[in-house]
Structure formats: C-alpha cells, structure tokens
Design an enzyme around this catalytic site. Structure first.
Site, PDB file in Angstrom:
ATOM      1  N   ILE A   1      32.920 116.895 102.508  1.00 23.58           N
ATOM      2  CA  ILE A   1      31.925 116.084 103.211  1.00 23.58           C
ATOM      3  C   ILE A   1      31.510 116.776 104.514  1.00 23.58           C
ATOM      4  CG2 ILE A   1      31.544 113.883 104.439  1.00 23.58           C
ATOM      5  CD1 ILE A   1      33.668 112.751 102.347  1.00 23.58           C
ATOM      6  N   HIS A 166      35.656  98.699 100.858  1.00 25.90           N
ATOM      7  CA  HIS A 166      35.070  99.961 100.382  1.00 25.90           C
ATOM      8  C   HIS A 166      35.863 100.506  99.198  1.00 25.90           C
ATOM      9  CE1 HIS A 166      32.790 103.634 100.398  1.00 25.90           C
ATOM     10  NE2 HIS A 166      33.818 104.377 100.724  1.00 25.90           N
TER      11      HIS A 166
END
Length: 283
Positions: A1, A166
């Site tokens: 990421i 999440h």
C-alpha cells in the site's frame, strides 16, 4: 500500500506539504528519491531502519499501513498476531514524537489494531479520541463503484455511507441512503455481501500475490487528503471512519464524521436505516 499511497500523496497534497516515508526495509529512502523526481511542490524524505523517530518529527497526520498482507484462505483476523505488534511499536513512537498528530490506521485487522493504538496512547497519557481513526474508506469507494456499475451511474456521482467495522459482516453499507437510487431487497442483500467480501475477491484473484494494495492506496489517500483539508480549515469535510464514539453501538464504530482543525469535529448521526440494514446492525 505504501508505494501507491506515497505516489498519490506526492501528486495530490497541497503545495508546500512535507511527506515522510518510513519502513524497516532499506529500500525506503530510494523510493523517496524516485518519487522526488515527480514535479510537484511536495517535499519528500524516506527513512528506514529500526528508528522511526526522524520520520515522525513535526507530523500533523500519520498513516500506518505497515504489516503483513492477507493470503488466500486467510481472513483479516489471521493477521492479528504479527500486525498488532507492528502497530503497537509504531504508536508508542507516535506518542513520544508527535502526540498531537491525527493517526489513521490502515493495518488490518482494523477492528482490533485501532483499539490497540488507543490503549497505547492512553497508557502514554496522550490519547485523544478525536485524532485516532481506523481507515475504512476502501469500503466506501468499493460501494460507490459497485452501486454505480449496478445502477448505470457515474461513480463520481455516488457516495455510500458505510458504518460498522472493517471486516466481513461488520461492514454495513447504507444503500437506502443514496439519493435517487433504490434497490430491491435481493439487490441490497447481494450488493451488501459483495461489498463485505470484496477484499477476499482481490486476495483470490491475486492468487497468493497479495491483497488489495492499489485500491487501498487510493482509499487511504482520499482519507489522508480529507484530513489535511480539514486541518487547514476547509469546512464541511465529511468522511466515514472507525473511531471511538459514544458507545451507542460499540466502543469503536465506523460512522460519518465531520472533520475539522482538531480531527473529529462531530460524530454525525447514521440516519434512518432500512429494515434490512437495521437487522444487520442489530445482529
């Protein structure tokens, strides 16, 4: 990421911003040199090794994406043992070096890494629940994309609030709150499931080559840039994120937030839910 996120931030941060990259891997200063050749007015530095302090000095916003990624057959909770330790160490350094910074945790499992970060900051006496966020923006951008595809809309015209957590069934897109779009009960159920399982869709498609890094980079950049705009005084900046709330639903809960100069300015109401959404929330 990290690399995708750094590229997006180098291109999109306001002029005069400073961007610091840190990773234990020795390649990090080189990644910063590589990015420094992009002609934008964002200063960039890269740090590697055991000591994160120089990367954190003077930081207003810290985004933590360090950790191991999911492989096929794993769910986000399988990452807990390794990633909890990584987050704990980094947050201890944040508490010492930039205790007033807004901290966005991207490292999974977000539902638990955020709680760990809160405890570390509390222990250090610097916890501010308006400045610690679990970044759930990926759930929102996925929802926007999937809804636009299904309903023939432009993705930029769709904004889906996503509440809860999440991971898996804790991810609850409020499909009933999208203006001008309606769903049958079956559509809502199928779409909700697809949004909840979208991370696994990527993990399986990458066939052992990792998890969602590019779309997550985009999501983290959007959240980070929203925070920066709010810190600089822009009004009406709203993002959903996983924060400590008033305990109405759970101690930590993802909900729409009005962001401001001190992080969370207001935890906004989740509004009226459909019967399907209410049932999912109660479960």
């Amino acid at each position: 990421i990290g690399q995708a996120l750094a590229l997006l931030l180098k291109n999109q941060l306001p002029s005069g911003s400073e961007l610091s990259l840190y990773d234990i891997a020795p390649v990090t200063p080189g990644v910063a040199v590589d990015l420094s050749h992009i002609p934008t007015a964002v200063k960039i530095k890269g740090f590697s090794g055991e000591d994160v302090t120089p990367a954190l000095e003077g930081a207003d916003v810290v985004l933590i994406s360090a950790g191991v990624a999911r492989k096929p057959g794993m769910d986000r909770s399988d990452l807990f043992n390794v990633n909890a330790g990584i987050v704990k160490n980094l947050v201890q350094q944040i508490a010492k070096t930039c205790p007033k910074a807004c901290v966005g945790i991207i490292t999974n499992p977000v539902n638990t890494t955020v709680a760990i970060a809160a405890e570390v900051l509390k222990k250090a006496g610097v916890y501010d629940k308006n400045k610690l966020f679990g970044v759930t923006t990926l759930d929102i951008i996925r929802s926007n994309t999937f809804v636009a595809e299904l309903k023939g809309k432009l993705p930029t015209e769709v904004e889906v609030p996503v509440i809860g957590g999440h991971s898996g069934v804790t991810i609850l897109p409020l499909l009933s709150q999208i203006p001008g779009v309606s769903f049958t009960e079956q559509e809502a159920a199928e779409l909700t499931k697809r949004i909840q399982n979208a991370g696994t869709e990527v993990v399986e498609a990458k066939a052992g080559g990792g998890s969602a890094t590019l779309s997550m980079g985009q999501a983290a950049a959007r959240f980070g840039l929203s925070l920066v705009r709010a810190l600089q005084g822009e009004k009406d900046v709203v993002e959903c994120a996983y924060v400590e709330g008033d305990g109405q639903y759970a101690r930590f809960f993802s909900q729409p937030l009005l962001l401001g100069k001190n992080g969370v300015e207001e935890r906004k109401s989740i509004g009226t839910l459909s019967a399907f959404e209410q049932h999912s929330l109660d479960a």
